[in-house]
Design a protein around this motif. Structure first.
Motif, PDB file in Angstrom:
ATOM      1  N   PHE A  46       0.788  -1.238   0.000  1.00 27.91           N
ATOM      2  CA  PHE A  46       0.000   0.000   0.000  1.00 27.91           C
ATOM      3  C   PHE A  46       0.816   1.283   0.000  1.00 27.91           C
ATOM      4  N   VAL A  47       2.112   1.211   0.333  1.00 27.93           N
ATOM      5  CA  VAL A  47       2.913   2.444   0.322  1.00 27.93           C
ATOM      6  C   VAL A  47       3.627   2.570  -1.020  1.00 27.93           C
ATOM      7  N   PRO A  48       3.922   3.812  -1.437  1.00 29.58           N
ATOM      8  CA  PRO A  48       4.643   3.986  -2.701  1.00 29.58           C
ATOM      9  C   PRO A  48       6.011   3.304  -2.646  1.00 29.58           C
ATOM     10  N   LEU A  49       6.486   2.881  -3.806  1.00 31.89           N
ATOM     11  CA  LEU A  49       7.803   2.244  -3.923  1.00 31.89           C
ATOM     12  C   LEU A  49       8.870   3.152  -3.316  1.00 31.89           C
ATOM     13  N   GLY A  50       9.738   2.591  -2.495  1.00 28.64           N
ATOM     14  CA  GLY A  50      10.808   3.386  -1.899  1.00 28.64           C
ATOM     15  C   GLY A  50      10.433   3.950  -0.533  1.00 28.64           C
ATOM     16  N   THR A  51       9.173   3.784  -0.126  1.00 31.95           N
ATOM     17  CA  THR A  51       8.735   4.252   1.188  1.00 31.95           C
ATOM     18  C   THR A  51       8.814   3.084   2.174  1.00 31.95           C
ATOM     19  N   PRO A  52       9.420   3.296   3.350  1.00 33.13           N
ATOM     20  CA  PRO A  52       9.491   2.182   4.309  1.00 33.13           C
ATOM     21  C   PRO A  52       8.091   1.832   4.827  1.00 33.13           C
ATOM     22  N   PRO A  53       7.641   0.599   4.595  1.00 38.13           N
ATOM     23  CA  PRO A  53       6.252   0.259   4.912  1.00 38.13           C
ATOM     24  C   PRO A  53       5.970  -0.026   6.383  1.00 38.13           C
ATOM     25  N   TYR A  54       7.017  -0.374   7.158  1.00 37.46           N
ATOM     26  CA  TYR A  54       6.750  -0.884   8.508  1.00 37.46           C
ATOM     27  C   TYR A  54       7.155   0.073   9.614  1.00 37.46           C
ATOM     28  N   VAL A  55       7.476   1.311   9.245  1.00 31.41           N
ATOM     29  CA  VAL A  55       7.842   2.327  10.238  1.00 31.41           C
ATOM     30  C   VAL A  55       6.553   2.940  10.787  1.00 31.41           C
ATOM     31  N   ASP A  56       6.487   3.106  12.119  1.00 30.29           N
ATOM     32  CA  ASP A  56       5.243   3.567  12.730  1.00 30.29           C
ATOM     33  C   ASP A  56       5.087   5.083  12.666  1.00 30.29           C
ATOM     34  N   SER A  57       4.975   5.597  11.446  1.00 27.26           N
ATOM     35  CA  SER A  57       4.653   7.020  11.288  1.00 27.26           C
ATOM     36  C   SER A  57       3.941   7.214   9.958  1.00 27.26           C
ATOM     37  N   PRO A  58       3.233   8.347   9.804  1.00 26.29           N
ATOM     38  CA  PRO A  58       2.557   8.578   8.519  1.00 26.29           C
ATOM     39  C   PRO A  58       3.587   8.758   7.408  1.00 26.29           C
ATOM     40  N   MET A  59       3.226   8.404   6.188  1.00 26.28           N
ATOM     41  CA  MET A  59       4.135   8.527   5.040  1.00 26.28           C
ATOM     42  C   MET A  59       3.430   9.257   3.905  1.00 26.28           C
ATOM     43  N   GLN A  60       4.202  10.092   3.189  1.00 24.95           N
ATOM     44  CA  GLN A  60       3.659  10.829   2.038  1.00 24.95           C
ATOM     45  C   GLN A  60       3.215   9.847   0.952  1.00 24.95           C
ATOM     46  N   ILE A  61       2.036  10.110   0.382  1.00 26.69           N
ATOM     47  CA  ILE A  61       1.575   9.278  -0.734  1.00 26.69           C
ATOM     48  C   ILE A  61       1.252  10.130  -1.973  1.00 26.69           C
ATOM     49  N   LEU A 123      -5.581   8.367  -6.797  1.00 26.89           N
ATOM     50  CA  LEU A 123      -5.416   7.549  -5.579  1.00 26.89           C
ATOM     51  C   LEU A 123      -6.387   6.375  -5.581  1.00 26.89           C
ATOM     52  N   VAL A 124      -7.585   6.602  -6.111  1.00 27.60           N
ATOM     53  CA  VAL A 124      -8.542   5.488  -6.208  1.00 27.60           C
ATOM     54  C   VAL A 124      -7.969   4.404  -7.111  1.00 27.60           C
ATOM     55  N   ASN A 125      -7.420   4.804  -8.257  1.00 26.39           N
ATOM     56  CA  ASN A 125      -6.836   3.826  -9.180  1.00 26.39           C
ATOM     57  C   ASN A 125      -5.672   3.081  -8.539  1.00 26.39           C
ATOM     58  N   SER A 126      -4.768   3.818  -7.889  1.00 23.17           N
ATOM     59  CA  SER A 126      -3.626   3.105  -7.296  1.00 23.17           C
ATOM     60  C   SER A 126      -4.081   2.259  -6.109  1.00 23.17           C
ATOM     61  N   SER A 127      -5.109   2.719  -5.378  1.00 19.66           N
ATOM     62  CA  SER A 127      -5.581   1.900  -4.243  1.00 19.66           C
ATOM     63  C   SER A 127      -6.152   0.578  -4.731  1.00 19.66           C
ATOM     64  N   ILE A 128      -6.815   0.609  -5.887  1.00 17.51           N
ATOM     65  CA  ILE A 128      -7.366  -0.634  -6.444  1.00 17.51           C
ATOM     66  C   ILE A 128      -6.219  -1.587  -6.824  1.00 17.51           C
ATOM     67  N   GLN A 129      -5.159  -1.024  -7.389  1.00 14.84           N
ATOM     68  CA  GLN A 129      -3.981  -1.867  -7.692  1.00 14.84           C
ATOM     69  C   GLN A 129      -3.348  -2.413  -6.410  1.00 14.84           C
ATOM     70  N   ASN A 130      -3.246  -1.548  -5.397  1.00 13.41           N
ATOM     71  CA  ASN A 130      -2.683  -1.997  -4.112  1.00 13.41           C
ATOM     72  C   ASN A 130      -3.474  -3.183  -3.565  1.00 13.41           C
ATOM     73  N   ILE A 131      -4.797  -3.037  -3.593  1.00 10.87           N
ATOM     74  CA  ILE A 131      -5.669  -4.091  -3.052  1.00 10.87           C
ATOM     75  C   ILE A 131      -5.509  -5.375  -3.863  1.00 10.87           C
ATOM     76  N   GLN A 132      -5.400  -5.221  -5.185  1.00  6.36           N
ATOM     77  CA  GLN A 132      -5.220  -6.404  -6.046  1.00  6.36           C
ATOM     78  C   GLN A 132      -3.938  -7.173  -5.719  1.00  6.36           C
ATOM     79  N   ASN A 133      -2.922  -6.449  -5.226  1.00  5.60           N
ATOM     80  CA  ASN A 133      -1.657  -7.105  -4.862  1.00  5.60           C
ATOM     81  C   ASN A 133      -1.681  -7.662  -3.440  1.00  5.60           C
TER      82      ASN A 133
END
Ligand code: SAH
Length: 233
Positions: A46-61, A123-133
């Motif tokens: 769900f996070v953009p490529l290159g963004t650390p996914p498991y760090v406990d803080s909000p991340m820019q999308i 964001l809706v389009n990328s969220s659908i791709q995220n969910i598909q993965n």
């Protein structure tokens, strides 16, 4: 992959589970069900490529917004847990990356419904791709998980009334239409305020009256118009 394992490097999904384990260890996650769901839906999808996914803080999308921190996702899932039982209906306003909408879909199951509304079409389009993965792909396919482009301040009347409504952006005041789309017995979780915000928990009682309390202080991006957001508020 085997080589990596020999070196002791954990795969993505193991690291996602380790993040959930940490949140449990620090007392953020207290629900077994929420631990299971967050352990199943890998944030890396769900996070953009290159963004650390498991760090406990909000991340820019992009688009001047962020994916919420894991501890906020955990808190909101736990506040809504009783309203996300199998077969129930949930609305996620400002669904962004789709992470929480995917978690809702796992909680309510194939007989339930998880609806995301997001006003940035990209964001809706990328969220659908995220969910598909992700582990929620089958719910999208089978139709119990939907993400729509729209102004979330209007809710999503087509699938109302909802047992659970989550708003992922801070409102100046609680939108009336969201209250209207809540079932008696339903619960709305919404950050309210400008810079200093309260995460409010709104319960619609069986007689239609409301009980409102503040759970904690939070900082979310504003629930606003698409124009104001893209111009930087
Ligand atoms: N909960 C999501 C996103 C949080 S950021 C996640 O964790 O990924 C808040 C989101 O609300 C952003 O994606 C923003 O574009 C969206 N948003 C803000 N105002 C909105 C509105 N009026 N209608 C729909 N979406 C809105």
């Amino acid at each position: 992959y085997k080589e990596f394992q020999k070196l002791g490097t954990k795969s993505g999904s193991d690291r996602n589970k380790a993040m959930v384990e940490q949140l449990h260890h620090f007392g953020v996650i207290t629900s077994k069900k929420v631990a299971e769901v967050m352990g199943t839906v890998d944030r890396a999808c769900f996070v953009p490529l290159g963004t650390p996914p498991y760090v406990d803080s909000p991340m820019q999308i992009g688009y001047n917004v962020t994916i919420s921190a894991p501890h906020m996702h955990a808190m909101c899932l736990q506040l809504l847990e009783e309203n996300l039982k199998p077969g129930m209906r949930a609305l996620d306003v400002g669904s962004g990356t789709g992470y929480l909408t995917a978690c809702f879909a796992l909680m309510v199951g194939p007989e339930g419904r998880a609806v995301g509304v997001e006003h940035i079409p990209e964001l809706v389009n990328s969220s659908i791709q995220n969910i598909q993965n992700s582990a929620a792909a089958s719910f999208l396919e089978q139709g119990s998980l939907l993400v729509h482009v729209g102004d979330g301040r209007l809710g999503w009347p087509e699938d109302a009334p909802y047992d659970a409504i989550h708003v992922g952006a801070a409102a100046k005041e609680i939108p009336r239409l969201l209250i209207d789309q809540l079932k008696p017995g339903g619960r709305l979780v919404i950050p309210v305020g400008n810079i200093f915000q309260d995460l409010q928990v709104v319960d619609k009682n069986l007689d239609g009256s409301l009980s409102i309390r503040s759970e904690t202080s939070v900082r979310y991006v504003p629930l606003t118009s698409r124009e104001a957001q893209l111009r930087g508020y």
